[in-house]
Write an enzyme that holds these catalytic residues in place. Structure first.
Site, mmCIF file in Angstrom:
data_model
loop_
_atom_site.group_PDB
_atom_site.id
_atom_site.type_symbol
_atom_site.label_atom_id
_atom_site.label_comp_id
_atom_site.label_asym_id
_atom_site.label_seq_id
_atom_site.Cartn_x
_atom_site.Cartn_y
_atom_site.Cartn_z
ATOM 1 N N ARG A 152 0.760 -1.261 0.486
ATOM 2 C CA ARG A 152 0.183 0.089 0.064
ATOM 3 C C ARG A 152 1.055 1.046 0.248
ATOM 4 N NH1 ARG A 152 -4.580 -1.563 4.391
ATOM 5 N NH2 ARG A 152 -5.129 -3.460 3.097
ATOM 6 N N SER A 212 -7.872 -0.924 0.461
ATOM 7 C CA SER A 212 -9.257 -1.619 1.667
ATOM 8 C C SER A 212 -9.686 -0.178 1.773
ATOM 9 C CB SER A 212 -8.582 -1.913 3.130
ATOM 10 O OG SER A 212 -9.442 -2.605 3.804
ATOM 11 N N HIS A 213 -9.830 0.084 3.318
ATOM 12 C CA HIS A 213 -10.772 1.338 3.906
ATOM 13 C C HIS A 213 -10.013 2.562 3.903
ATOM 14 C CE1 HIS A 213 -7.610 -0.716 6.516
ATOM 15 N NE2 HIS A 213 -7.103 0.283 7.762
ATOM 16 N N LYS A 249 -2.093 -6.875 -4.086
ATOM 17 C CA LYS A 249 -1.826 -8.292 -3.177
ATOM 18 C C LYS A 249 -2.379 -9.425 -3.842
ATOM 19 C CE LYS A 249 -6.037 -9.543 -0.453
ATOM 20 N NZ LYS A 249 -6.310 -9.259 0.741
ATOM 21 N N ASP A 282 -16.576 -1.881 4.000
ATOM 22 C CA ASP A 282 -15.061 -1.125 3.691
ATOM 23 C C ASP A 282 -15.170 -0.850 2.375
ATOM 24 O OD1 ASP A 282 -14.368 -3.680 3.217
ATOM 25 O OD2 ASP A 282 -11.969 -3.085 3.605
ATOM 26 N N ASP A 328 -13.485 -2.374 0.581
ATOM 27 C CA ASP A 328 -12.973 -3.371 -0.758
ATOM 28 C C ASP A 328 -13.941 -4.894 -0.750
ATOM 29 O OD1 ASP A 328 -11.217 -3.322 1.914
ATOM 30 O OD2 ASP A 328 -9.996 -4.894 0.403
ATOM 31 N N ASP A 365 -14.898 -6.396 3.045
ATOM 32 C CA ASP A 365 -14.171 -7.843 3.146
ATOM 33 C C ASP A 365 -14.235 -7.057 4.731
ATOM 34 O OD1 ASP A 365 -12.332 -5.293 3.554
ATOM 35 O OD2 ASP A 365 -10.627 -6.727 3.432
ATOM 36 N N ARG A 366 -14.886 -5.837 5.182
ATOM 37 C CA ARG A 366 -15.317 -4.865 6.325
ATOM 38 C C ARG A 366 -16.167 -5.255 6.890
ATOM 39 N NH1 ARG A 366 -10.109 -1.992 9.187
ATOM 40 N NH2 ARG A 366 -8.675 -2.731 8.697
ATOM 41 N N THR A 423 -1.907 -10.337 14.368
ATOM 42 C CA THR A 423 -3.115 -9.858 13.147
ATOM 43 C C THR A 423 -2.716 -10.132 11.863
ATOM 44 O OG1 THR A 423 -3.214 -8.232 15.465
ATOM 45 C CG2 THR A 423 -3.860 -6.917 12.878
ATOM 46 N N GLU A 438 -11.219 -10.775 13.704
ATOM 47 C CA GLU A 438 -10.274 -9.659 13.960
ATOM 48 C C GLU A 438 -11.244 -8.552 14.596
ATOM 49 O OE1 GLU A 438 -6.541 -9.190 11.865
ATOM 50 O OE2 GLU A 438 -8.174 -9.155 10.605
ATOM 51 N N GLU A 439 -10.303 -7.780 15.533
ATOM 52 C CA GLU A 439 -11.562 -6.746 16.338
ATOM 53 C C GLU A 439 -11.353 -4.941 15.511
ATOM 54 O OE1 GLU A 439 -9.782 -3.829 16.178
ATOM 55 O OE2 GLU A 439 -7.996 -5.395 15.353
ATOM 56 N N SER A 440 -10.792 -5.495 13.950
ATOM 57 C CA SER A 440 -11.164 -4.448 12.927
ATOM 58 C C SER A 440 -12.245 -4.241 12.069
ATOM 59 C CB SER A 440 -9.503 -4.064 12.475
ATOM 60 O OG SER A 440 -9.072 -5.764 12.395
ATOM 61 N N LYS A 450 -12.082 -12.133 4.958
ATOM 62 C CA LYS A 450 -12.419 -12.065 5.782
ATOM 63 C C LYS A 450 -13.913 -10.684 4.363
ATOM 64 C CE LYS A 450 -10.450 -7.348 7.271
ATOM 65 N NZ LYS A 450 -9.304 -7.682 7.148
ATOM 66 N N ARG A 473 -2.083 1.348 18.168
ATOM 67 C CA ARG A 473 -3.044 1.097 17.994
ATOM 68 C C ARG A 473 -3.093 0.650 19.611
ATOM 69 N NH1 ARG A 473 -5.635 1.517 13.571
ATOM 70 N NH2 ARG A 473 -5.042 0.028 11.847
HETATM 71 C C1 G1P Z 1 -5.274 -3.600 10.357
HETATM 72 C C2 G1P Z 1 -6.083 -4.435 10.994
HETATM 73 C C3 G1P Z 1 -6.279 -6.053 10.743
HETATM 74 C C4 G1P Z 1 -6.969 -5.985 9.383
HETATM 75 C C5 G1P Z 1 -5.541 -5.394 8.781
HETATM 76 C C6 G1P Z 1 -6.317 -5.599 7.164
HETATM 77 O O1 G1P Z 1 -3.824 -3.742 10.128
HETATM 78 O O2 G1P Z 1 -6.048 -4.086 11.976
HETATM 79 O O3 G1P Z 1 -7.068 -6.236 11.732
HETATM 80 O O4 G1P Z 1 -6.369 -7.529 8.877
HETATM 81 O O5 G1P Z 1 -5.914 -3.971 8.492
HETATM 82 O O6 G1P Z 1 -7.379 -4.794 6.349
HETATM 83 P P1 G1P Z 1 -3.317 -3.160 11.073
HETATM 84 O O7 G1P Z 1 -3.215 -1.775 10.254
HETATM 85 O O8 G1P Z 1 -3.497 -2.896 12.087
HETATM 86 O O9 G1P Z 1 -1.516 -3.668 10.516
HETATM 87 ZN ZN ZN Z 2 -10.861 -4.016 3.564
#
Ligand code: G1P
Ligand code: ZN
Length: 542
Positions: free
Chosen positions: A23, A114-115, A127, A278, A280, A282-283, A345, A364-366, A377, A495
């Site tokens: 990224r 992603s987000h 990826k 989000d 893409d 997946d969230r 993670t 995941e908590e995210s 996900k 975090r």
């Molecule tokens: C973050 C989230 C992690 C997730 C990843 C990809 O990664 O914390 O759980 O798998 O995005 O979506 P981080 O920025 O914390 O490395």
């Molecule tokens: Zn994503």
């Protein structure tokens, strides 16, 4: 025949994939040769690609279409026989995983950050996913990175661009480019897992829902499935047109960024159920009327209710969660008599457990939840699983979660992010924490059971991952966890994850920021956050 060109190039620094691929800012990717080098490094690291089929698509952000044209020409230059590309260059991350598995392609390339925001001055990402459908494991990403450091040339064909909007097979210098409907296979997979009849009846009975696609990739998927197959009223899907800049938004489904949705669910006479996904796809974020479900709780509730869904009626083999995710799922696993795995993670760590049949649900908590149906996900999957549970239980979301807490106890949980801090200050803070020996010491009213830097040995392939986050675990089971983000593109993001188990139902109504106040203060002090980063408050609290 179009001639294959071999173009001389020089390595770029820093093409090391992070938590989820490479990224960088769009401007970095736009440098001549930057994308090409990385794609060539992928093609040279994954085995013999001659005659193989590749899946390709992205979240539709700025530079998506252009990157796809380049990758197609390079796939042809490197000998692929066929590339399956989502119409318009669109393919959500879980849909890409679905297609890779269904058509047994030689993996796929997913274009997404992603987000992270999109646009000419924002982020882009790329990826490679392996043939099992999941993100490449570290051995593969390390090989790609190593290749990127000594690359001298890449292969590409000179040809006109493909019309990505026209469905069907196109010829590209002898390679077939198959432009396909990015929604159909995914929608069919969802229908095979969930009771669409029951969910249709739920909507027919007047159940109100809002889904916020955040101007990102899930718009077309959500419209086809929720408003199409399931008969939810038009307008259920908000912000459903994918835009290259996500409508200037930050396509991250949390309480801060999905504000349109939060407003709707917390309004008087708001709908019964709300969800967002989000960039893409997946969230997911799950909301009830006046109620926010933390991702950790969502995983636990789905696990506890999984057998209500046809695809999971036989029960779960196991549950897996990332280390910073709360232990709510562990309590469900214990009650069900199944194993619960704690991984570092990043979704890639779930792949081996899913492939080996050791875990069925992962989270995941995210805001990430998923299962063994794909190897990513899956935002809409989680939304549909909730809908299936709601259609069977016929209770409000808040009641389902409160009953869950009453039965299992509540893992009160919060994450505090400090975004865009100075990288060396962030690394200094982590080094400082790593050097502390706190075992047996008291911090405020808490006494430390142990502190460590989380390391993981994969129970399937034995691979070892170290330095996955600092844990300070207290004797009462409470804990604080610190890690640096591996997905950011600007400075560093710290975090801090805070968790406390609360068995007392009389305390369950408390706002986590109140219930966790002592632990939150303690975490700031022990890590010297203000002194080291200059920040007095986190940027985002979830
Ligand atoms: C973050 C989230 C992690 C997730 C990843 C990809 O990664 O914390 O759980 O798998 O995005 O979506 P981080 O920025 O914390 O490395
Ligand atoms: Zn994503």
């Amino acid at each position: 025949m179009t001639a294959i060109k071999t173009v001389a190039t020089q390595p770029f620094d820093g093409q090391k994939p992070g938590t989820s691929g490479l990224r960088k800012k769009v401007k970095v990717f736009q440098q001549p040769g930057y994308l090409e080098n990385f794609v060539q490094a992928i093609f040279e690291s994954i085995g013999d690609v001659a005659g193989k089929t590749l899946a390709l698509g992205g979240d539709g952000r700025f530079f998506n279409r252009q990157a796809i044209q380049t990758i197609l020409k390079m796939a042809a230059g490197n000998g692929f026989a066929r590339v399956m590309v989502g119409q318009g260059g669109i393919l959500s991350t879980p849909a890409a995983s679905c297609v890779i598995r269904k058509y047994r392609t030689f993996g796929g390339i997913i274009l997404s950050a992603s987000h992270n925001p999109g646009g000419p001055d924002e982020d882009f990402g790329i990826k490679y996913n392996i043939p099992a459908g999941g993100p490449a494991p570290e051995a593969v990403t390390e090989a790609i990175y190593a290749r990127s450091k000594d690359i001298t040339q890449y292969r590409i064909v000179d040809a006109a661009d493909i019309d990505l909007d026209r469905l069907g097979d196109h010829d590209l210098a002898g390679m077939v480019v198959q432009v396909f409907d990015p929604v159909a296979d995914y929608a069919a997979l969802m229908e095979s897992l969930f009771d669409f009849g029951a969910i249709r009846a739920l909507f027919a009975g007047g159940f109100g829902m809002k889904f916020d696609a955040m101007h990102a990739v899930t718009g077309p998927y959500a419209k086809a499935i929720l408003e199409g197959a399931l008969g939810a009223p038009a307008g259920t899907v908000m912000n459903g047109e994918p835009k290259e800049d996500f409508g200037h938004g930050h396509p991250d489904p949390n309480l801060v960024h999905a504000h349109d949705l939060v407003e709707a669910l917390f309004a008087q006479d708001g709908p019964d159920f709300g969800a967002a996904s989000d960039g893409d796809g997946d969230r997911n974020m799950i909301l009830g009327k006046d109620f926010y479900v933390t991702p950790s709780d969502s995983l636990a509730v789905l696990a506890a209710n999984a057998t209500l869904c046809p695809g999971y009626a036989k029960g779960l083999a196991g549950i897996a969660r990332s280390m910073p995710t709360s232990a709510a799922a562990d309590r469900v696993a214990q009650a069900l008599g199944i194993p619960c795995y704690e991984t570092p993670t990043g979704w890639k760590f779930f792949g081996t457990l899913l492939d080996a049949g050791k875990a069925t649900l992962c989270g995941e908590e995210s805001f990430g939840t998923g299962s063994d149906h794909v190897r990513e996900k899956d935002g809409l999957w989680a939304v549909l699983m909730w809908l299936n549970v709601l259609a069977v239980r016929k209770q409000p979301v808040a009641d389902i979660v409160r009953e869950h807490w009453a039965k299992y106890g509540r893992n009160v949980y919060s994450r505090h992010d400090y975004e865009g801090i100075d990288s060396s200050a962030a690394n200094g803070l982590m080094d400082y924490l790593r050097g502390l020996d706190l075992k047996g010491k008291s911090l405020g009213a808490y006494s430390v059971a142990f502190n460590d830097d989380f390391a993981y040995t994969d129970p399937v392939d034995g691979s070892v991952s170290t330095k996955q986050g600092i844990r300070i675990v207290f004797t009462d089971g409470s804990r604080v966890v610190f890690r640096l983000s591996g997905t950011g593109t600007e400075g560093a993001t710290l975090r801090v994850y805070i968790e406390q188990f609360q068995p007392d139902v009389a305390q369950h109504h408390l706002d986590p920021q109140v219930a966790l106040a002592d632990l939150i203060a303690l975490a700031r002090d022990v890590a010297q956050i203000e002194a080291r980063t200059g920040r007095t408050e986190p940027t985002v609290i979830t």
